[in-house]
Design an enzyme around this catalytic site. Structure first.
Site, PDB file in Angstrom:
ATOM      1  N   LYS A  13      -6.910  43.570  18.066  1.00  0.00           N
ATOM      2  CA  LYS A  13      -6.147  42.535  17.765  1.00  0.00           C
ATOM      3  C   LYS A  13      -6.226  41.598  18.705  1.00  0.00           C
ATOM      4  O   LYS A  13      -6.207  40.299  18.423  1.00  0.00           O
ATOM      5  CB  LYS A  13      -4.470  43.058  17.600  1.00  0.00           C
ATOM      6  CG  LYS A  13      -3.645  41.855  17.442  1.00  0.00           C
ATOM      7  CD  LYS A  13      -3.786  41.069  16.080  1.00  0.00           C
ATOM      8  CE  LYS A  13      -3.052  39.737  16.202  1.00  0.00           C
ATOM      9  NZ  LYS A  13      -2.046  39.970  15.443  1.00  0.00           N
ATOM     10  N   CYS A  39       0.791  33.449  18.529  1.00  0.00           N
ATOM     11  CA  CYS A  39      -0.046  34.344  18.689  1.00  0.00           C
ATOM     12  C   CYS A  39      -1.340  33.817  19.495  1.00  0.00           C
ATOM     13  O   CYS A  39      -1.716  34.390  20.558  1.00  0.00           O
ATOM     14  CB  CYS A  39      -0.718  34.636  17.246  1.00  0.00           C
ATOM     15  SG  CYS A  39       0.832  35.031  16.042  1.00  0.00           S
TER      16      CYS A  39
HETATM   17  N1  SAJ Z   1      -6.434  25.398  15.333  1.00  0.00           N
HETATM   18  C1  SAJ Z   1      -7.381  24.357  15.716  1.00  0.00           C
HETATM   19  N2  SAJ Z   1      -8.455  24.152  15.250  1.00  0.00           N
HETATM   20  C2  SAJ Z   1      -8.826  25.115  14.238  1.00  0.00           C
HETATM   21  C3  SAJ Z   1      -8.111  25.992  13.866  1.00  0.00           C
HETATM   22  C4  SAJ Z   1      -6.781  26.214  14.506  1.00  0.00           C
HETATM   23  O1  SAJ Z   1      -6.869  23.407  16.549  1.00  0.00           O
HETATM   24  O2  SAJ Z   1     -10.116  24.791  13.994  1.00  0.00           O
HETATM   25  C5  SAJ Z   1      -4.998  25.250  15.829  1.00  0.00           C
HETATM   26  C6  SAJ Z   1      -4.062  25.184  14.858  1.00  0.00           C
HETATM   27  O3  SAJ Z   1      -3.515  23.999  14.431  1.00  0.00           O
HETATM   28  C7  SAJ Z   1      -2.744  26.094  15.534  1.00  0.00           C
HETATM   29  C8  SAJ Z   1      -3.287  27.228  15.923  1.00  0.00           C
HETATM   30  O4  SAJ Z   1      -4.811  26.758  16.238  1.00  0.00           O
HETATM   31  O5  SAJ Z   1      -2.056  25.275  16.300  1.00  0.00           O
HETATM   32  C9  SAJ Z   1      -3.356  28.427  15.500  1.00  0.00           C
HETATM   33  O6  SAJ Z   1      -3.581  28.452  14.131  1.00  0.00           O
HETATM   34  P1  SAJ Z   1      -4.481  29.470  13.309  1.00  0.00           P
HETATM   35  O7  SAJ Z   1      -4.428  28.945  11.761  1.00  0.00           O
HETATM   36  O8  SAJ Z   1      -6.001  29.523  14.066  1.00  0.00           O
HETATM   37  O9  SAJ Z   1      -3.820  30.875  13.551  1.00  0.00           O
HETATM   38  P2  SAJ Z   1      -2.159  31.392  13.492  1.00  0.00           P
HETATM   39  O10 SAJ Z   1      -1.614  31.362  14.803  1.00  0.00           O
HETATM   40  O11 SAJ Z   1      -1.581  30.933  12.316  1.00  0.00           O
HETATM   41  O12 SAJ Z   1      -2.577  32.950  12.845  1.00  0.00           O
HETATM   42  C10 SAJ Z   1      -3.302  33.709  13.660  1.00  0.00           C
HETATM   43  C11 SAJ Z   1      -4.408  34.514  12.937  1.00  0.00           C
HETATM   44  N3  SAJ Z   1      -5.688  34.988  13.487  1.00  0.00           N
HETATM   45  C12 SAJ Z   1      -7.105  34.567  13.573  1.00  0.00           C
HETATM   46  O13 SAJ Z   1      -7.074  33.838  12.481  1.00  0.00           O
HETATM   47  C13 SAJ Z   1      -7.965  35.380  14.254  1.00  0.00           C
HETATM   48  C14 SAJ Z   1      -3.733  35.381  11.881  1.00  0.00           C
HETATM   49  O14 SAJ Z   1      -4.914  36.154  11.347  1.00  0.00           O
HETATM   50  C15 SAJ Z   1      -3.157  36.482  12.973  1.00  0.00           C
HETATM   51  O15 SAJ Z   1      -2.321  37.579  12.398  1.00  0.00           O
HETATM   52  C16 SAJ Z   1      -2.045  35.674  13.588  1.00  0.00           C
HETATM   53  O16 SAJ Z   1      -2.746  34.791  14.639  1.00  0.00           O
HETATM   54  C17 SAJ Z   1      -1.124  36.589  14.341  1.00  0.00           C
HETATM   55  O17 SAJ Z   1      -0.103  37.169  13.975  1.00  0.00           O
HETATM   56  O18 SAJ Z   1      -1.605  36.999  15.458  1.00  0.00           O
END
Ligand code: SAJ
Length: 426
Positions: free
Chosen positions: A218, A272
């Site tokens: 994870k 996360c």
């Molecule tokens: N972000 C960027 N650029 C991108 C993608 C995301 O700047 O290209 C930013 C988003 O705006 C946000 C942050 O990253 O601020 C996180 O967003 P996210 O959509 O990547 O992830 P979370 O935090 O909503 O959910 C993540 C997910 N993990 C992965 O995709 C590896 C989810 O599957 C997990 O279950 C979750 O963390 C968790 O609970 O751990």
């Protein structure tokens, strides 16, 4: 192996949907939470968090009598612990954040008195390596009359596993069913029992490993995403310096069949991805060099955006010499931590907006289409509509690529675009 009663400890963004999924399969579920308000809300068939489809699921589960919420654990056949695992605040900027397992400890101590031979305890909270073994120690200390896998392996009275949640906020209900699950038992029997439990509603594959590997899996997923976002954020700052459009650059590079660069932004938020990599760094600080640097790059991005806003205000005043800062209206578009959600917690957009309110002497508007009123965590007080802001602002700071912002554009003023949808330049 049959589970007549399942208990979920922690009724937040993961625990409540998980409890509702089991209940939707007509199994009696007891949800436990220390928050009386959450318990009362759920028992009315309502929800205290925002997640699509969850309201209907919880309402049906409560009215049909399969889900109830309580503040103190009751006997059950399986206990799933889904409590927060934050880190302790750091004192100096060089300190590595250390995980705080106190919620897991409290949950373990709360369920210990109601455990009986044959029960299964699953830790779902994202945890540093070794947390499941630590939880087993806390349980064993509280119940010397029962045996646990750390001493009795396959013969233990209580089965223990780590099965991390991996669902994406906004898509939790679908991903809970469809995603594969990593099942990390402290023994083979622990894993087998955990798989039987998840198979009640999981359509994805349940893949067996040990608890430590499941914990690390994870953390690896979220650290990998953090490193990839840091790469995009670093590129955006390099391109700005070299006068190159980073969005064009990324779309060109992504035409390569084996390249898939993520999107830069104002920083990384949520509970996360900005937290979990520290669980690896805190265990192995000398070795986790890329993971640590990625955290630092992503954490530095809000400051970089704030600096761009300061430059924009000063440029605007230079080209409008009759005006002072007090006459300049700045609008922040988006406060949530990512697009198309209402979750403002740990949001880089919110922290940037707060800094702008502090530093700017004139009016600061906020546009956040997903909320109706401003939270206490925001220092400003002017929530305006998108059309009003587009017409009446001098500086437009685009912080989140919400769908409402995609097909529109300010007609006047200076744009600072952290998501590359308005001027494709920052
Ligand atoms: N972000 C960027 N650029 C991108 C993608 C995301 O700047 O290209 C930013 C988003 O705006 C946000 C942050 O990253 O601020 C996180 O967003 P996210 O959509 O990547 O992830 P979370 O935090 O909503 O959910 C993540 C997910 N993990 C992965 O995709 C590896 C989810 O599957 C997990 O279950 C979750 O963390 C968790 O609970 O751990």
């Amino acid at each position: 192996m049959s589970f007549k009663i399942i208990s979920v400890i922690g009724l937040g963004y993961i625990g409540l949907p998980t409890a509702a999924m089991f209940a939707s399969r007509k199994i009696k579920v007891i949800g436990v939470d220390v928050n009386q308000h959450a318990v009362d809300t759920i028992n009315r068939g309502e929800i205290h968090i925002v997640e699509p489809e969850l309201d209907i699921l919880v309402h049906a589960a409560v009215t049909e009598g399969y889900l109830k919420a309580v503040t103190r654990p009751e006997p059950a056949d399986a206990f799933l612990i889904a409590v927060p695992t934050p880190f302790y605040p750091t004192i100096s900027a060089d300190d590595i954040p250390q995980p705080n397992l106190s919620y897991i400890e409290s949950a373990a101590k709360a369920i210990a008195p109601v455990l009986k031979k044959g029960d299964l305890v699953i830790l779902e909270s994202t945890s540093p390596v070794g947390a499941t073994e630590q939880m087993a120690v806390w349980l064993a200390e509280a119940r010397s009359d029962l045996t646990f896998p750390q001493t009795h392996n396959e013969e233990s009275d209580i089965r223990i596993a780590h099965c991390p949640e991996r669902v994406l906020p906004g898509h939790v209900i679908r991903e809970l069913v469809e995603n594969d699950r990593v099942i990390g038992g402290m023994s083979s029997k622990c894993s087998e029992q955990a798989i039987a439990l998840y198979k009640i509603f999981v359509a994805g594959e349940c893949v067996m490993t040990n608890a430590r590997t499941a914990e690390m899996a994870k953390l690896t997923e979220n650290s990998c995403r953090d490193v990839q976002i840091a790469f995009a954020n670093e590129l955006s700052m390099i391109c700005d310096e070299l006068d190159i459009d980073v969005w064009e650059l990324i779309s060109l590079a992504n035409r390569h069949p084996r390249i898939n660069i993520l999107k830069p932004g104002p920083g990384v938020g949520g509970h996360c991805i900005a937290v979990d990599p520290w669980f690896i760094v805190s265990k192995t600080p000398e070795l986790a060099r890329i993971i640590k640097t990625a955290r630092e790059v992503n954490d530095s991005k809000p400051e970089w955006v704030i600096n761009k806003v300061k430059i924009a205000i000063s440029d605007f005043l230079q080209s409008n010499p009759t005006k002072t800062a007090k006459n300049v209206t700045v609008t922040c578009y988006g406060l949530a931590f990512k697009p198309d959600i209402d979750d403002l917690r740990e949001s880089p957009a919110l922290s940037i907006a707060n800094e702008i309110v502090k530093l700017h002497k004139g009016t600061v508007f906020a546009v956040e289409p997903n909320i109706e009123s401003l939270p206490h965590s925001y220092a400003g007080n002017k929530l305006v509509t998108l059309s009003n802001a587009l017409k009446s602002s001098d500086i437009h700071v685009l912080l989140v690529d919400h769908k409402q912002f995609l097909n529109t554009h300010p007609t006047y003023g200076i744009i600072v675009d952290a998501k590359g949808i308005w001027n494709n330049s920052k």
